[in-house]
Motif scaffolding. Structure first.
Motif, PDB file in Angstrom:
ATOM      1  N   ALA A 204       0.846  -1.195   0.000  1.00 26.36           N
ATOM      2  CA  ALA A 204       0.000   0.000   0.000  1.00 26.36           C
ATOM      3  C   ALA A 204       0.881   1.244   0.000  1.00 26.36           C
ATOM      4  O   ALA A 204       2.008   1.234   0.509  1.00 26.36           O
ATOM      5  CB  ALA A 204      -0.908  -0.003   1.221  1.00 26.36           C
ATOM      6  N   SER A 205       0.388   2.334  -0.551  1.00 29.26           N
ATOM      7  CA  SER A 205       1.166   3.574  -0.594  1.00 29.26           C
ATOM      8  C   SER A 205       1.268   4.182   0.801  1.00 29.26           C
ATOM      9  O   SER A 205       0.450   3.896   1.690  1.00 29.26           O
ATOM     10  CB  SER A 205       0.498   4.575  -1.529  1.00 29.26           C
ATOM     11  OG  SER A 205      -0.743   5.010  -0.979  1.00 29.26           O
ATOM     12  N   LYS A 206       2.266   5.026   1.011  1.00 25.29           N
ATOM     13  CA  LYS A 206       2.439   5.668   2.307  1.00 25.29           C
ATOM     14  C   LYS A 206       1.226   6.514   2.673  1.00 25.29           C
ATOM     15  O   LYS A 206       0.814   6.566   3.837  1.00 25.29           O
ATOM     16  CB  LYS A 206       3.706   6.535   2.293  1.00 25.29           C
ATOM     17  CG  LYS A 206       4.997   5.741   2.243  1.00 25.29           C
ATOM     18  CD  LYS A 206       6.211   6.654   2.300  1.00 25.29           C
ATOM     19  CE  LYS A 206       7.507   5.858   2.296  1.00 25.29           C
ATOM     20  NZ  LYS A 206       8.709   6.749   2.338  1.00 25.29           N
ATOM     21  N   THR A 207       0.648   7.158   1.667  1.00 25.99           N
ATOM     22  CA  THR A 207      -0.546   7.976   1.911  1.00 25.99           C
ATOM     23  C   THR A 207      -1.715   7.116   2.374  1.00 25.99           C
ATOM     24  O   THR A 207      -2.416   7.465   3.330  1.00 25.99           O
ATOM     25  CB  THR A 207      -0.939   8.737   0.625  1.00 25.99           C
ATOM     26  OG1 THR A 207       0.148   9.575   0.229  1.00 25.99           O
ATOM     27  CG2 THR A 207      -2.177   9.586   0.871  1.00 25.99           C
ATOM     28  N   GLU A 208      -1.910   5.990   1.697  1.00 25.79           N
ATOM     29  CA  GLU A 208      -2.995   5.083   2.074  1.00 25.79           C
ATOM     30  C   GLU A 208      -2.772   4.506   3.465  1.00 25.79           C
ATOM     31  O   GLU A 208      -3.711   4.403   4.257  1.00 25.79           O
ATOM     32  CB  GLU A 208      -3.099   3.942   1.054  1.00 25.79           C
ATOM     33  CG  GLU A 208      -4.231   2.963   1.358  1.00 25.79           C
ATOM     34  CD  GLU A 208      -4.270   1.804   0.381  1.00 25.79           C
ATOM     35  OE1 GLU A 208      -5.068   0.881   0.617  1.00 25.79           O
ATOM     36  OE2 GLU A 208      -3.508   1.822  -0.611  1.00 25.79           O
ATOM     37  N   ILE A 209      -1.524   4.126   3.761  1.00 21.98           N
ATOM     38  CA  ILE A 209      -1.211   3.567   5.074  1.00 21.98           C
ATOM     39  C   ILE A 209      -1.496   4.582   6.175  1.00 21.98           C
ATOM     40  O   ILE A 209      -2.150   4.269   7.177  1.00 21.98           O
ATOM     41  CB  ILE A 209       0.262   3.107   5.126  1.00 21.98           C
ATOM     42  CG1 ILE A 209       0.460   1.878   4.235  1.00 21.98           C
ATOM     43  CG2 ILE A 209       0.677   2.783   6.571  1.00 21.98           C
ATOM     44  CD1 ILE A 209       1.903   1.442   4.097  1.00 21.98           C
ATOM     45  N   LYS A 210      -1.039   5.807   5.981  1.00 23.34           N
ATOM     46  CA  LYS A 210      -1.239   6.839   7.000  1.00 23.34           C
ATOM     47  C   LYS A 210      -2.723   7.100   7.236  1.00 23.34           C
ATOM     48  O   LYS A 210      -3.185   7.178   8.384  1.00 23.34           O
ATOM     49  CB  LYS A 210      -0.544   8.131   6.572  1.00 23.34           C
ATOM     50  CG  LYS A 210      -0.644   9.252   7.604  1.00 23.34           C
ATOM     51  CD  LYS A 210       0.115  10.489   7.152  1.00 23.34           C
ATOM     52  CE  LYS A 210      -0.004  11.608   8.189  1.00 23.34           C
ATOM     53  NZ  LYS A 210       0.737  12.827   7.771  1.00 23.34           N
ATOM     54  N   LYS A 211      -3.475   7.202   6.162  1.00 23.21           N
ATOM     55  CA  LYS A 211      -4.911   7.473   6.270  1.00 23.21           C
ATOM     56  C   LYS A 211      -5.630   6.327   6.978  1.00 23.21           C
ATOM     57  O   LYS A 211      -6.473   6.550   7.864  1.00 23.21           O
ATOM     58  CB  LYS A 211      -5.501   7.679   4.873  1.00 23.21           C
ATOM     59  CG  LYS A 211      -6.997   7.966   4.881  1.00 23.21           C
ATOM     60  CD  LYS A 211      -7.518   8.145   3.455  1.00 23.21           C
ATOM     61  CE  LYS A 211      -9.027   8.391   3.450  1.00 23.21           C
ATOM     62  NZ  LYS A 211      -9.545   8.555   2.064  1.00 23.21           N
ATOM     63  N   THR A 212      -5.306   5.092   6.594  1.00 18.33           N
ATOM     64  CA  THR A 212      -5.965   3.928   7.182  1.00 18.33           C
ATOM     65  C   THR A 212      -5.622   3.785   8.653  1.00 18.33           C
ATOM     66  O   THR A 212      -6.510   3.524   9.486  1.00 18.33           O
ATOM     67  CB  THR A 212      -5.567   2.648   6.429  1.00 18.33           C
ATOM     68  OG1 THR A 212      -5.936   2.776   5.053  1.00 18.33           O
ATOM     69  CG2 THR A 212      -6.256   1.428   7.020  1.00 18.33           C
ATOM     70  N   VAL A 213      -4.343   3.964   9.000  1.00 14.54           N
ATOM     71  CA  VAL A 213      -3.922   3.839  10.398  1.00 14.54           C
ATOM     72  C   VAL A 213      -4.615   4.885  11.267  1.00 14.54           C
ATOM     73  O   VAL A 213      -5.117   4.578  12.357  1.00 14.54           O
ATOM     74  CB  VAL A 213      -2.389   3.946  10.521  1.00 14.54           C
ATOM     75  CG1 VAL A 213      -1.969   4.103  11.982  1.00 14.54           C
ATOM     76  CG2 VAL A 213      -1.724   2.719   9.913  1.00 14.54           C
TER      77      VAL A 213
END
Length: 238
Positions: free
Chosen positions: A113-122
């Protein structure tokens, strides 16, 4: 959602074959919350491992969300577990050298997953399990109830259709245990996530829609809210 058809699990011991499960049939609908109960050594944890593809039955078939688990190779099983399932364990199984945020992000990172997606999901999951402000802390800095919330958030990271929980309140005091059960119930009702939970605690099992009892490898009792019905495996249809 889940079909268990004529499933047995046999272990070969020096003393002879040991049947952890014997010709069991179960059907669990999408969106159900099912509790599995039974004494120690009855086969309930073995059943949960088979449902999660962590082990394969000696005979019979398990189908989860249309996937025939016995047809998958090890790589495909790993992908299945990462994308379809969320696991919650009694001892949390968090990585001690990783922060809360990093633990939650594990499966997302493994699936590129992209860093942006990871940050948003977390960030969303931390909010969902009421752990705001804990993202940079380590598991050792959290209470048992908070660690179990992290474990649940990690299980939710890939948006699974099924959560398998093995004694999720076993290491918690009554208050934290009740909080975890409320959280699982909320996920079941609001997100329509199917939950299968192994527990030895009848009070914990009461949050489920249905209770399945296993003794000596056999499903001997099944109940819904409002009462139990006794069934033997021989006359039970999946």
């Amino acid at each position: 959602m889940i079909t268990v058809q004529d499933v047995s699990k046999v272990y070969s011991l020096e003393s002879g074959d040991f049947y952890a499960l014997k010709n069991n049939n179960i059907h669990i609908q999408k969106g159900e919350f099912v509790a599995i109960m039974g004494p120690s050594g009855s086969g309930k944890s073995t059943l949960l491992q088979l449902l999660g593809g962590l082990d394969l039955p000696t005979s019979g078939e398990i189908i989860v969300d249309g996937v025939h688990l016995h047809e998958l190779n090890e790589k495909e099983l790993t992908h299945f577990r990462r994308t379809k399932l969320g696991f919650v364990f009694q001892n949390y199984q968090l990585l001690p050298m990783m922060t809360v945020g990093e633990n939650i992000a594990l499966s997302l990172s493994a699936n590129n997953a992209s860093k942006t997606e990871i940050k948003k999901t977390v960030q969303q999951l931390i909010s969902d399990v009421n752990l705001e402000g804990k993202e940079s802390q380590f598991p050792s800095q959290l209470s048992g109830g908070q660690q179990q919330r992290v474990a649940i958030a990690r299980a939710l990271a890939m948006k699974p259709k099924l959560i398998l929980a093995d004694e999720p309140t076993g290491n918690l005091d009554q208050k934290n245990g009740e909080d975890i059960l409320k959280l699982l119930s909320k996920l079941n009702k609001e997100e329509q996530i199917t939950i299968v939970m192994v527990t030895h605690d009848l009070q914990a099992a009461q949050v489920a829609d249905r209770i399945i009892t296993v003794r000596d490898g056999l499903i001997v009792e099944e109940g819904r809210k409002g009462g139990f019905k006794h069934e033997t495996v021989a006359n039970r249809m999946a």
